[in-house]
Each structure stands twice: as structure tokens, then as C-alpha cells.
Scaffold this motif. Structure first.
Motif, mmCIF file in Angstrom:
data_model
loop_
_atom_site.group_PDB
_atom_site.id
_atom_site.type_symbol
_atom_site.label_atom_id
_atom_site.label_comp_id
_atom_site.label_asym_id
_atom_site.label_seq_id
_atom_site.Cartn_x
_atom_site.Cartn_y
_atom_site.Cartn_z
ATOM 1 N N PRO A 19 1.019 -1.113 -0.467
ATOM 2 C CA PRO A 19 0.116 -0.075 -0.227
ATOM 3 C C PRO A 19 0.867 1.350 0.273
ATOM 4 C CG PRO A 19 -0.281 -1.261 2.211
ATOM 5 C CD PRO A 19 1.052 -1.947 1.089
ATOM 6 N N HIS A 20 0.171 2.267 -0.489
ATOM 7 C CA HIS A 20 0.894 3.010 -0.363
ATOM 8 C C HIS A 20 1.333 3.721 1.271
ATOM 9 C CE1 HIS A 20 1.655 7.855 -0.821
ATOM 10 N NE2 HIS A 20 1.377 8.089 -2.046
ATOM 11 N N GLY A 21 2.812 4.804 1.281
ATOM 12 C CA GLY A 21 2.583 4.688 2.874
ATOM 13 C C GLY A 21 1.787 5.277 3.780
ATOM 14 N N VAL A 22 0.967 6.350 2.731
ATOM 15 C CA VAL A 22 -0.077 7.268 3.437
ATOM 16 C C VAL A 22 -0.758 6.292 3.905
ATOM 17 C CG1 VAL A 22 -1.319 9.044 3.379
ATOM 18 C CG2 VAL A 22 0.677 9.446 2.699
ATOM 19 N N ALA A 23 -1.480 5.246 2.805
ATOM 20 C CA ALA A 23 -2.590 4.685 3.401
ATOM 21 C C ALA A 23 -2.736 3.409 4.888
ATOM 22 C CB ALA A 23 -2.959 3.682 2.725
ATOM 23 N N ALA A 24 -1.224 2.822 4.676
ATOM 24 C CA ALA A 24 -0.470 2.096 5.818
ATOM 25 C C ALA A 24 -0.557 2.480 7.419
ATOM 26 C CB ALA A 24 0.491 1.717 5.453
ATOM 27 N N VAL A 42 -11.691 3.916 11.165
ATOM 28 C CA VAL A 42 -11.656 2.804 10.165
ATOM 29 C C VAL A 42 -12.310 2.921 9.049
ATOM 30 C CG1 VAL A 42 -10.869 0.162 9.466
ATOM 31 C CG2 VAL A 42 -9.848 0.902 11.794
ATOM 32 N N SER A 43 -13.037 3.450 9.282
ATOM 33 C CA SER A 43 -14.436 3.503 8.124
ATOM 34 C C SER A 43 -13.308 4.598 6.834
ATOM 35 C CB SER A 43 -15.620 3.659 8.009
ATOM 36 O OG SER A 43 -16.305 2.363 8.650
ATOM 37 N N ASP A 44 -13.176 5.444 7.872
ATOM 38 C CA ASP A 44 -12.498 6.545 7.278
ATOM 39 C C ASP A 44 -11.104 6.142 6.334
ATOM 40 O OD1 ASP A 44 -14.415 8.729 8.383
ATOM 41 O OD2 ASP A 44 -12.795 9.721 9.912
ATOM 42 N N VAL A 45 -10.726 5.116 6.582
ATOM 43 C CA VAL A 45 -9.079 4.833 5.711
ATOM 44 C C VAL A 45 -9.770 4.581 4.765
ATOM 45 C CG1 VAL A 45 -7.587 3.308 6.236
ATOM 46 C CG2 VAL A 45 -7.685 4.482 7.982
ATOM 47 N N VAL A 46 -11.180 3.127 5.135
ATOM 48 C CA VAL A 46 -11.683 2.967 3.364
ATOM 49 C C VAL A 46 -12.023 3.596 2.725
ATOM 50 C CG1 VAL A 46 -13.903 1.349 3.438
ATOM 51 C CG2 VAL A 46 -12.063 0.511 5.029
ATOM 52 N N ARG A 47 -12.971 4.624 2.963
ATOM 53 C CA ARG A 47 -13.722 5.580 2.109
ATOM 54 C C ARG A 47 -12.231 6.788 1.429
ATOM 55 N NH1 ARG A 47 -15.477 8.140 5.829
ATOM 56 N NH2 ARG A 47 -18.187 6.616 6.609
ATOM 57 N N ALA A 48 -10.691 7.273 1.783
ATOM 58 C CA ALA A 48 -9.925 7.531 1.169
ATOM 59 C C ALA A 48 -9.059 6.100 0.192
ATOM 60 C CB ALA A 48 -8.768 7.933 1.967
ATOM 61 N N GLU A 54 -6.960 -4.835 2.717
ATOM 62 C CA GLU A 54 -6.451 -4.571 4.259
ATOM 63 C C GLU A 54 -7.273 -3.610 5.185
ATOM 64 O OE1 GLU A 54 -4.456 -6.048 7.391
ATOM 65 O OE2 GLU A 54 -3.273 -5.965 5.378
ATOM 66 N N ALA A 55 -7.694 -2.414 4.508
ATOM 67 C CA ALA A 55 -8.724 -1.700 5.235
ATOM 68 C C ALA A 55 -9.515 -2.055 5.656
ATOM 69 C CB ALA A 55 -8.334 -0.430 4.555
ATOM 70 N N ARG A 96 0.321 -16.169 -1.497
ATOM 71 C CA ARG A 96 0.244 -16.283 -0.494
ATOM 72 C C ARG A 96 0.980 -15.529 0.513
ATOM 73 N NH1 ARG A 96 3.303 -21.188 -1.114
ATOM 74 N NH2 ARG A 96 3.701 -22.075 -3.363
ATOM 75 N N TRP A 97 0.411 -15.548 1.789
ATOM 76 C CA TRP A 97 0.630 -15.414 3.488
ATOM 77 C C TRP A 97 1.625 -14.845 3.836
ATOM 78 C CZ3 TRP A 97 -2.753 -12.984 6.670
ATOM 79 C CH2 TRP A 97 -1.893 -13.070 7.911
ATOM 80 N N GLU A 98 3.194 -15.493 2.949
ATOM 81 C CA GLU A 98 4.647 -15.068 3.707
ATOM 82 C C GLU A 98 4.332 -13.998 2.963
ATOM 83 O OE1 GLU A 98 7.412 -16.956 0.636
ATOM 84 O OE2 GLU A 98 5.878 -18.659 1.487
ATOM 85 N N HIS A 99 3.640 -13.281 1.839
ATOM 86 C CA HIS A 99 4.150 -12.127 1.484
ATOM 87 C C HIS A 99 3.458 -10.619 1.711
ATOM 88 C CE1 HIS A 99 6.149 -13.571 -1.845
ATOM 89 N NE2 HIS A 99 5.360 -14.932 -1.631
ATOM 90 N N PRO A 100 3.523 -9.949 3.046
ATOM 91 C CA PRO A 100 2.839 -9.047 3.743
ATOM 92 C C PRO A 100 1.360 -8.495 2.810
ATOM 93 C CG PRO A 100 4.676 -8.958 4.263
ATOM 94 C CD PRO A 100 4.818 -9.644 3.055
ATOM 95 N N SER A 101 1.780 -8.207 1.668
ATOM 96 C CA SER A 101 1.872 -7.230 0.420
ATOM 97 C C SER A 101 -0.304 -7.796 0.358
ATOM 98 C CB SER A 101 2.401 -6.435 -0.877
ATOM 99 O OG SER A 101 2.531 -7.720 -0.628
ATOM 100 N N ASN A 102 -0.128 -9.176 0.639
ATOM 101 C CA ASN A 102 -1.173 -10.216 -0.190
ATOM 102 C C ASN A 102 -1.871 -10.705 1.489
ATOM 103 O OD1 ASN A 102 -0.487 -10.598 -2.042
ATOM 104 N ND2 ASN A 102 1.012 -12.681 -1.493
ATOM 105 N N ARG A 103 -1.545 -10.228 2.463
ATOM 106 C CA ARG A 103 -2.532 -10.536 3.495
ATOM 107 C C ARG A 103 -3.974 -9.011 3.745
ATOM 108 N NH1 ARG A 103 2.203 -11.135 8.091
ATOM 109 N NH2 ARG A 103 4.107 -12.143 7.055
ATOM 110 N N GLY A 104 -4.278 -8.971 3.536
ATOM 111 C CA GLY A 104 -5.382 -8.015 3.539
ATOM 112 C C GLY A 104 -6.268 -8.701 2.787
ATOM 113 N N PHE A 105 -5.834 -9.057 1.500
ATOM 114 C CA PHE A 105 -6.575 -10.149 0.733
ATOM 115 C C PHE A 105 -6.727 -11.349 1.441
ATOM 116 C CE2 PHE A 105 -6.768 -13.688 -1.861
ATOM 117 C CZ PHE A 105 -7.981 -13.628 -3.154
#
Length: 153
Positions: A19-24, A42-48, A54-55, A96-105
């Protein structure tokens, strides 16, 4: 000289872009909000960042009931499928879960599995469980931490 031979075994891994650093940063801050305002934060993050699974996973974990959780996890799952397709996934191969960027999905897919079970939809629960194991044969990971609210495993 001939082309090199690919000696990898099995389908390739698809790794979502981080994710973009701002999102995280915004999600981390929202998850630290006081309990009474955390869901709204958290809803505000989802809106953005509505395309970020992950959000959606975090919001699903904070849902007020099983139906709301199901809806959040389903949206996050579909947004994750869109992101996987943009990353080159064509319906087969590992995510795979081992890749942190896949974990939200994967959290959304597991949350959808759990919410389907909670609302009495066993066929959807089984489909999600099978899909999780197809995407990552080592599922569930030992470090699967539920988002605040504890709705995922």
C-alpha cells in the motif's frame, strides 16, 4: 545460445503491490484510536483507499454484527481480486501469506469464510476454505492475527 529453462516447480506466486505509505500510516493510526471511535476511524481509511483489502479486513473485524462483517469482507475480497488481476494473476497460481502485501486479501477471504459460517452459508464457507488452501497450501498461517474485533480465525 538457447533460452534458459525455468526449473521452478508449481505455479508462480502473485505478490500484490504494497500500500501507499500514507494508507498504511492512516490505518495504523485508526487502529490505535479509542475503542469507541475506532470503527469510524477505520471507515475513514476505507473511504480514502477503497481499493485496499487490508483496510476492508480491518473494518470487517470491527463490524457490529455478522452481516456487516460479511459485507465488508466480501467487498475487500473482490477489491483484492481486482488487485490480483492487475498484478498479473489470471485465476491460478499462489497468493501466499508470507508476502505481507497479500495479507489483506487473504484476511478478507478468511473473514468471508468465517462470516459465511456465522450466517449459515456452508457452501460459501467451504468454497472460501478451499480457495484459501489453493492460494496458499500452508493455510492457515501460524501468525494469522485477527484485526481488532477478533472476527477472523
Amino acid at each position: 545460445m538457447s533460452d534458459p529453462v525455468d526449473l521452478t516447480l508449481g505455479p508462480p506466486d502473485t505478490i500484490l503491490d504494497p500500500p501507499h505509505g500514507v494508507a498504511a500510516a492512516r490505518l495504523a493510526e485508526a487502529l490505535e484510536a479509542p475503542a469507541e471511535s475506532r470503527r469510524d476511524a477505520v471507515s475513514d481509511v476505507v473511504r480514502a483507499f477503497p481499493d485496499w483489502s487490508e483496510a476492508w479486513a480491518a473494518l470487517g473485524g470491527l463490524a457490529r454484527d455478522d452481516i456487516e462483517a460479511y459485507a465488508c469482507f466480501r467487498v475487500g475480497y473482490h477489491r483484492g481480486l481486482d488487485a490480483l488481476r492487475r498484478a498479473g494473476w489470471r485465476g491460478s497460481g499462489y497468493v501466499r501469506w508470507e508476502h505481507p502485501s497479500n495479507r489483506g486479501f487473504l484476511r478478507c477471504l478468511d473473514g468471508l469464510r468465517a462470516a459465511a459460517a456465522a450466517i449459515g452459508e456452508p457452501a460459501e464457507e467451504q468454497r472460501c476454505d478451499l480457495f484459501l488452501h489453493q492460494l496458499d497450501p500452508t493455510w492457515p498461517p501460524v501468525d494469522l492475527a485477527p484485526p481488532p474485533g477478533g472476527r477472523v480465525r
